[in-house]
Structure formats: C-alpha cells, structure tokens
Design a protein around this motif. Sequence first.
Motif, PDB file in Angstrom:
ATOM      1  N   THR A   1      18.619 -44.583  96.605  1.00 26.93           N
ATOM      2  CA  THR A   1      18.536 -46.034  96.419  1.00 26.93           C
ATOM      3  C   THR A   1      19.582 -46.700  97.306  1.00 26.93           C
ATOM      4  OG1 THR A   1      17.856 -45.787  94.101  1.00 26.93           O
ATOM      5  CG2 THR A   1      18.700 -47.942  94.775  1.00 26.93           C
ATOM      6  N   LEU A   2      19.156 -47.714  98.027  1.00 29.82           N
ATOM      7  CA  LEU A   2      20.064 -48.500  98.859  1.00 29.82           C
ATOM      8  C   LEU A   2      20.284 -49.851  98.186  1.00 29.82           C
ATOM      9  CD1 LEU A   2      21.643 -48.906 101.514  1.00 29.82           C
ATOM     10  CD2 LEU A   2      19.496 -49.713 102.542  1.00 29.82           C
ATOM     11  N   VAL A   3      21.537 -50.198  97.950  1.00 26.83           N
ATOM     12  CA  VAL A   3      21.897 -51.463  97.318  1.00 26.83           C
ATOM     13  C   VAL A   3      22.603 -52.344  98.350  1.00 26.83           C
ATOM     14  CG1 VAL A   3      23.168 -52.572  95.439  1.00 26.83           C
ATOM     15  CG2 VAL A   3      22.132 -50.310  95.094  1.00 26.83           C
ATOM     16  N   VAL A   4      22.108 -53.554  98.534  1.00 26.32           N
ATOM     17  CA  VAL A   4      22.687 -54.465  99.526  1.00 26.32           C
ATOM     18  C   VAL A   4      22.871 -55.850  98.910  1.00 26.32           C
ATOM     19  CG1 VAL A   4      21.708 -53.238 101.516  1.00 26.32           C
ATOM     20  CG2 VAL A   4      20.386 -55.066 100.413  1.00 26.32           C
ATOM     21  N   ALA A   5      23.615 -56.686  99.609  1.00 32.28           N
ATOM     22  CA  ALA A   5      23.824 -58.068  99.172  1.00 32.28           C
ATOM     23  C   ALA A   5      24.118 -58.917 100.400  1.00 32.28           C
ATOM     24  CB  ALA A   5      24.979 -58.162  98.183  1.00 32.28           C
ATOM     25  N   SER A   6      23.730 -60.183 100.328  1.00 33.76           N
ATOM     26  CA  SER A   6      24.056 -61.118 101.392  1.00 33.76           C
ATOM     27  C   SER A   6      25.569 -61.330 101.434  1.00 33.76           C
ATOM     28  CB  SER A   6      23.351 -62.459 101.157  1.00 33.76           C
ATOM     29  OG  SER A   6      21.943 -62.277 101.157  1.00 33.76           O
ATOM     30  N   PRO A   7      26.121 -61.739 102.588  1.00 30.64           N
ATOM     31  CA  PRO A   7      27.578 -61.944 102.680  1.00 30.64           C
ATOM     32  C   PRO A   7      28.142 -62.844 101.589  1.00 30.64           C
ATOM     33  CG  PRO A   7      26.596 -62.025 104.862  1.00 30.64           C
ATOM     34  CD  PRO A   7      25.447 -61.949 103.877  1.00 30.64           C
ATOM     35  N   ARG A   8      27.394 -63.887 101.222  1.00 29.22           N
ATOM     36  CA  ARG A   8      27.919 -64.805 100.201  1.00 29.22           C
ATOM     37  C   ARG A   8      27.940 -64.173  98.816  1.00 29.22           C
ATOM     38  NH1 ARG A   8      22.684 -66.544 101.228  1.00 29.22           N
ATOM     39  NH2 ARG A   8      21.279 -66.591  99.428  1.00 29.22           N
ATOM     40  N   ASP A   9      27.215 -63.060  98.651  1.00 28.86           N
ATOM     41  CA  ASP A   9      27.169 -62.378  97.349  1.00 28.86           C
ATOM     42  C   ASP A   9      27.922 -61.057  97.384  1.00 28.86           C
ATOM     43  OD1 ASP A   9      25.502 -64.389  96.260  1.00 28.86           O
ATOM     44  OD2 ASP A   9      23.739 -63.443  97.177  1.00 28.86           O
TER      45      ASP A   9
ATOM     46  N   HIS B   1      29.875 -46.010  99.907  1.00 33.85           N
ATOM     47  CA  HIS B   1      29.803 -47.264 100.638  1.00 33.85           C
ATOM     48  C   HIS B   1      29.219 -46.999 102.025  1.00 33.85           C
ATOM     49  CE1 HIS B   1      32.103 -49.936  97.894  1.00 33.85           C
ATOM     50  NE2 HIS B   1      32.606 -48.779  97.486  1.00 33.85           N
ATOM     51  N   VAL B   2      28.349 -47.884 102.469  1.00 33.61           N
ATOM     52  CA  VAL B   2      27.735 -47.734 103.790  1.00 33.61           C
ATOM     53  C   VAL B   2      27.948 -49.010 104.597  1.00 33.61           C
ATOM     54  CG1 VAL B   2      26.018 -45.989 103.182  1.00 33.61           C
ATOM     55  CG2 VAL B   2      25.485 -48.395 102.795  1.00 33.61           C
ATOM     56  N   SER B   3      28.154 -48.814 105.885  1.00 29.95           N
ATOM     57  CA  SER B   3      28.378 -49.930 106.800  1.00 29.95           C
ATOM     58  C   SER B   3      27.051 -50.456 107.323  1.00 29.95           C
ATOM     59  CB  SER B   3      29.232 -49.452 107.972  1.00 29.95           C
ATOM     60  OG  SER B   3      28.506 -48.472 108.730  1.00 29.95           O
ATOM     61  N   SER B   4      27.121 -51.509 108.134  1.00 27.43           N
ATOM     62  CA  SER B   4      25.920 -52.055 108.751  1.00 27.43           C
ATOM     63  C   SER B   4      25.209 -51.007 109.587  1.00 27.43           C
ATOM     64  CB  SER B   4      26.290 -53.258 109.616  1.00 27.43           C
ATOM     65  OG  SER B   4      25.157 -53.763 110.295  1.00 27.43           O
ATOM     66  N   ALA B   5      25.974 -50.204 110.331  1.00 25.11           N
ATOM     67  CA  ALA B   5      25.367 -49.162 111.160  1.00 25.11           C
ATOM     68  C   ALA B   5      24.694 -48.097 110.299  1.00 25.11           C
ATOM     69  CB  ALA B   5      26.428 -48.530 112.057  1.00 25.11           C
ATOM     70  N   GLU B   6      25.315 -47.737 109.186  1.00 22.20           N
ATOM     71  CA  GLU B   6      24.727 -46.723 108.310  1.00 22.20           C
ATOM     72  C   GLU B   6      23.473 -47.251 107.626  1.00 22.20           C
ATOM     73  OE1 GLU B   6      28.292 -44.019 106.616  1.00 22.20           O
ATOM     74  OE2 GLU B   6      28.595 -46.178 106.362  1.00 22.20           O
TER      75      GLU B   6
ATOM     76  N   ALA C   1      21.434 -49.349 108.964  1.00 27.69           N
ATOM     77  CA  ALA C   1      20.413 -49.277 110.018  1.00 27.69           C
ATOM     78  C   ALA C   1      19.891 -47.860 110.187  1.00 27.69           C
ATOM     79  CB  ALA C   1      20.991 -49.798 111.328  1.00 27.69           C
ATOM     80  N   ASP C   2      20.766 -46.869 110.031  1.00 29.94           N
ATOM     81  CA  ASP C   2      20.322 -45.471 110.114  1.00 29.94           C
ATOM     82  C   ASP C   2      19.402 -45.117 108.951  1.00 29.94           C
ATOM     83  OD1 ASP C   2      21.681 -44.968 112.462  1.00 29.94           O
ATOM     84  OD2 ASP C   2      23.459 -44.159 111.454  1.00 29.94           O
ATOM     85  N   LEU C   3      19.760 -45.603 107.761  1.00 33.69           N
ATOM     86  CA  LEU C   3      18.955 -45.306 106.573  1.00 33.69           C
ATOM     87  C   LEU C   3      17.618 -46.030 106.613  1.00 33.69           C
ATOM     88  CD1 LEU C   3      21.757 -45.534 103.861  1.00 33.69           C
ATOM     89  CD2 LEU C   3      20.485 -43.456 104.461  1.00 33.69           C
ATOM     90  N   GLU C   4      17.651 -47.313 106.917  1.00 30.65           N
ATOM     91  CA  GLU C   4      16.449 -48.147 106.949  1.00 30.65           C
ATOM     92  C   GLU C   4      16.475 -49.003 108.213  1.00 30.65           C
ATOM     93  OE1 GLU C   4      13.879 -47.948 105.171  1.00 30.65           O
ATOM     94  OE2 GLU C   4      14.568 -46.762 103.464  1.00 30.65           O
ATOM     95  N   PRO C   5      15.909 -48.519 109.312  1.00 31.04           N
ATOM     96  CA  PRO C   5      15.930 -49.291 110.568  1.00 31.04           C
ATOM     97  C   PRO C   5      15.390 -50.711 110.420  1.00 31.04           C
ATOM     98  CG  PRO C   5      15.213 -47.043 110.983  1.00 31.04           C
ATOM     99  CD  PRO C   5      15.313 -47.187 109.499  1.00 31.04           C
ATOM    100  N   ALA C   6      14.473 -50.930 109.483  1.00 35.12           N
ATOM    101  CA  ALA C   6      13.920 -52.275 109.300  1.00 35.12           C
ATOM    102  C   ALA C   6      14.981 -53.270 108.855  1.00 35.12           C
ATOM    103  CB  ALA C   6      12.781 -52.245 108.283  1.00 35.12           C
ATOM    104  N   LEU C   7      16.084 -52.786 108.292  1.00 36.47           N
ATOM    105  CA  LEU C   7      17.144 -53.667 107.799  1.00 36.47           C
ATOM    106  C   LEU C   7      18.314 -53.758 108.768  1.00 36.47           C
ATOM    107  CD1 LEU C   7      17.222 -52.677 103.999  1.00 36.47           C
ATOM    108  CD2 LEU C   7      15.882 -54.464 105.136  1.00 36.47           C
ATOM    109  N   ALA C   8      18.152 -53.231 109.969  1.00 35.05           N
ATOM    110  CA  ALA C   8      19.236 -53.240 110.959  1.00 35.05           C
ATOM    111  C   ALA C   8      19.712 -54.668 111.228  1.00 35.05           C
ATOM    112  CB  ALA C   8      18.764 -52.597 112.257  1.00 35.05           C
ATOM    113  N   GLY C   9      21.029 -54.848 111.154  1.00 35.94           N
ATOM    114  CA  GLY C   9      21.632 -56.142 111.446  1.00 35.94           C
ATOM    115  C   GLY C   9      21.519 -57.171 110.354  1.00 35.94           C
ATOM    116  N   ARG C  10      20.940 -56.820 109.229  1.00 40.58           N
ATOM    117  CA  ARG C  10      20.714 -57.826 108.192  1.00 40.58           C
ATOM    118  C   ARG C  10      21.814 -57.832 107.125  1.00 40.58           C
ATOM    119  NH1 ARG C  10      16.970 -60.729 108.571  1.00 40.58           N
ATOM    120  NH2 ARG C  10      17.162 -61.425 106.416  1.00 40.58           N
ATOM    121  N   PHE C  11      22.481 -56.697 106.927  1.00 40.64           N
ATOM    122  CA  PHE C  11      23.510 -56.615 105.891  1.00 40.64           C
ATOM    123  C   PHE C  11      24.712 -55.856 106.456  1.00 40.64           C
ATOM    124  CE2 PHE C  11      19.368 -56.813 103.835  1.00 40.64           C
ATOM    125  CZ  PHE C  11      19.547 -57.901 102.995  1.00 40.64           C
ATOM    126  N   SER C  12      25.892 -56.366 106.173  1.00 41.92           N
ATOM    127  CA  SER C  12      27.101 -55.780 106.741  1.00 41.92           C
ATOM    128  C   SER C  12      27.603 -54.582 105.964  1.00 41.92           C
ATOM    129  CB  SER C  12      28.204 -56.838 106.828  1.00 41.92           C
ATOM    130  OG  SER C  12      28.527 -57.334 105.526  1.00 41.92           O
TER     131      SER C  12
END
Length: 321
Positions: A81-89, A105-110, A112-123
């Motif tokens: 399961t990948l859990v993400v949040a917008s910067p404001r959240d 904890h995973v970075s923006s690059a990680e 993108a590796d896990l789910e290329p469709a989400l590349a650049g969308r979450f930090s």
Amino acid sequence: MIRIAGAGLAGLATAWELVQRGHEVTVYDAGAPGAGSVSRYAGGMLAPFCEGESAEEDVVRLGRQAAAWWAEVTPVTRRGTLVVASPRDRSELTRFARRTTEHRHVSSAEIADLEPALAGRFSQGLFFAEEAHLDPRRAMRDLAALLQKKGVEIQYNTPAPAEVDLICTGGAAQLPELRPVRGEMAILQAPDVDITRTVRLLHPRVPLYLVPRGEGVYMIGATMIESGSTRPITLRSLSDLLGAAYTLHPAFAEASVVETGVGLRPAFPDNLPRILHHDGSLHLNGLYRHGFLLAPAMAAQAADRLISEISHEDHRELTTA
C-alpha cells in the motif's frame, strides 16, 4: 451436519474453516448469490497495518494472516500500500506514520519508482510493503465454488430453518448494540491511468483509497457515515470522491463512472467483530469495514467455538443416555 444462516463473507469463510477440518456443512441464504452481502461494495484491501491508524490493535493482529488465507482461495495482489498526501496535508502523513507500523518513508523519486503514473505529484509518502488486495466479488465467487467442490451445500433463495448452528446474517440479525455504518463507493474506468497497487490519499476531510481492479478499472471509496439509509450515493459524496481521485491523478477527470454503490456495514460500538450467543443461537457479526481483513481469523474462531460446543453437546447426550 453443521448449519449456517447467511452466505455472505462471514458465513462462507466459517464454512470453509469447518470443511477444512472434515465437517459437513450446509449454508442457507434467503437471497440470490451475492445479492445481500455488503462485501459486494468492499475495497478488498488486506491492509492490517494501515488500518492501525484508526482501529484497535486487535484488528492489526487478527488481520496479519488474511493475505495468506485468501491466497488459498482466490488471486491476491501483493504489491503493498502506498500512502501519499498533498504538500498542504503533510501533517496528515506525519500523523498516519506515527499511528502505524511496518512502513517506510519514501521520497518523490521512490514514489515514481513504485508507481510511475504518480511521478512528480507527491514529494513524500509511506510504503507498507507487506500489504495486499483482492477483488471482493471474484473472491466471493471463488470461495463459494471451492465450498461446493468440497461438498458444501449452499442453498440460495432459501430461508434458514428455525434452528441453525451459526447465524451470519449481518444487519438482519438485529443483535443488541449492532448498528449500520453506511459506506459509499464508485468504480471508475480510467484507461489513461496505470496504478498497480492500493493507494491512499490522506486528507483531513475527504481521505481516499483507490484499489486497482485491472485493465484500467479502479474502485474508489472512503465515506463512513453513521446512517442506516440505503438511498443511492449522494451527489456530495460522489463529488468528493471524484475530486479526491482527480487530486491523485488529473487523468481521472476523463474517467467513466461504471458503477456506484452503497453498503451498510454492521458494527458494534467498539467497531470490533464478536462471536456471541443471543436468544439461544451463536452469532458471528460486526465485521464493520474490516470484512475481508478479519473474516479469516474470526471464521477460525467461530469454527473452533462450534466444534467445541457440538462436541460438548454430544458428550452430554452420551452421558445422560
């Protein structure tokens, strides 16, 4: 012969536990296959560690073996399961991490590796590598087919007799303190989105979970409403879900809404399932929002209880004969 009322998730899972131990089982259900089961509208997430964010430790503990149990019955996707949040959240992500375990904890690059469709969308995000998901409707069909192959008789469109050994009829059981909790979902066809694992988008007002069903189909949900209303999903709820999906990936703006649905999940005040006697009958009920996660463990406990009680009754009859 052990008789079970209710061919939903709890009833069929308990039947499987019993037949695996060599018992003959008949299951009765007043409706057509799958028609009355709230599992039809489930996400199918086998995510015990994520559930620890808001659930009791018992949910985490009992749900740890669910993926292995279901893998004996139906295909299980083990991609975490990948859990993400917008910067404001970002504070929501911090809170979620603090209340859960077995993640990294995973970075923006990680991400993108896990789910290329989400590349650049979450930090940043959290990755729960040991979690999994399944297709609830296929899982129920597969479980019923396996039971019938093992000789279990499932009598659909047949009210249960007055005396059965176990009642698993959800909200219809009308047990003391049992309440309905309304959950709303939508199934989207989004051919321009390619996400391969469950993704949770954290938001203080409208959190979202998205579960891939394959071939560009996704189930989205999140609403938990203290209500027994069975009316169709409201425009507000649907708008919130679709808006959250768009936040996750803009291509969801072009998705087709294939289906919407509402399920009433039976729950006790502590939101934990129970095996209890009421009016002379044994019940398994109250799976709440953790049906596929907790059904294996609770079914095993119910089977143990049934076998023990039947053995005790048989012994009593022998000693009084």
